[in-house]
Design an enzyme around this catalytic site. Structure first.
Site, PDB file in Angstrom:
ATOM      1  N   GLY A  13      -7.031  45.146 -30.653  1.00  0.00           N
ATOM      2  CA  GLY A  13      -7.441  44.105 -31.212  1.00  0.00           C
ATOM      3  C   GLY A  13      -6.819  42.479 -30.789  1.00  0.00           C
ATOM      4  N   THR A  14      -6.300  42.008 -30.470  1.00  0.00           N
ATOM      5  CA  THR A  14      -6.226  40.787 -29.639  1.00  0.00           C
ATOM      6  C   THR A  14      -5.622  40.323 -28.530  1.00  0.00           C
ATOM      7  OG1 THR A  14      -5.447  38.415 -31.003  1.00  0.00           O
ATOM      8  CG2 THR A  14      -3.892  40.379 -30.719  1.00  0.00           C
ATOM      9  N   THR A  15      -5.044  39.236 -28.388  1.00  0.00           N
ATOM     10  CA  THR A  15      -4.524  38.486 -27.706  1.00  0.00           C
ATOM     11  C   THR A  15      -3.391  37.085 -28.013  1.00  0.00           C
ATOM     12  OG1 THR A  15      -5.590  38.767 -25.584  1.00  0.00           O
ATOM     13  CG2 THR A  15      -3.748  37.179 -25.108  1.00  0.00           C
TER      14      THR A  15
END
Length: 207
Positions: A13-15
């Site tokens: 879902g993200t960085t």
């Protein structure tokens, strides 16, 4: 099986990126929120501020992150309104690590970078079971492999805050190119003792 499902949530879902230099701390994150292979939202804010000189990046369960963010803000401001000295970044990180460790058998599904400047620049990486490390630089989330490669190659302890901000931006852009859960754009925040300054960046589409 339950533990494996929770780990899958953490990995997707993200960085987010954190970089500490002598003049301050840079926190950066992409803007895409995903639910599996579905893009749930294109413009999510993942860099938040507990105080003008203290910020966090967020990855994981939105409900858990909202609760933790509100709790940290309340702790910080309680110290101010009761006449105590402002709580230090190290103390906030330690409190959060203890809380996450205490609840690790029914965990908050979060990965948090906590950074800012009080007596000196501080950057902490905390995971959902309460592990805490102080870092010069780090990256979390599904695109962290791509991002950390860029940072490892170019980080210097004597970098300026502007150089660190540019490095964080390019690191997350590298994740946007390769990681399907990372996308839309990047928020980059430069945090000093006197406050923070942030900018948003969006990749230019090549024709």
């Amino acid at each position: 099986m339950e533990t494996n499902n929770k780990l899958k949530i953490l990995k997707s879902g993200t960085t987010t990126v954190g970089i500490k230099v002598k003049d301050g701390v840079v926190l950066a994150a992409d803007r895409r929120a995903s639910a599996g292979m579905y893009v749930a939202h294109k413009y999510v804010r993942k860099v938040l501020y507990i105080a003008p000189n203290i910020g966090i990046t967020t990855a994981g369960s939105v409900a858990d992150l909202q609760f933790i963010y509100d709790l940290l803000k309340n702790i910080y401001h309680y110290n101010l309104i009761t006449g105590m000295r402002p709580i230090t970044i190290k103390s906030l990180a330690t409190y959060l690590a203890n809380m996450l460790s205490f609840s690790k058998y029914l965990p908050y599904i979060v990965q948090i970078l906590l950074g800012g400047v009080d007596e000196q620049p501080r950057l902490y990486n905390l995971d959902y079971v309460g592990d805490i490390t102080e870092e010069d630089y780090t990256a979390t989330g599904s695109g962290s492999v791509e991002a950390i490669g860029i940072i490892e190659d170019e980080y210097r302890p004597d970098m300026t805050l502007d150089e660190a901000a540019d490095l964080a931006r390019r690191a997350i852009f590298s994740s946007i190119k390769r990681d399907p859960y990372t996308g839309t754009g990047v928020i980059v925040s430069k945090i000093t003792k006197s406050g923070h300054e942030e900018k948003e960046y969006y990749p230019q589409r090549k024709i």
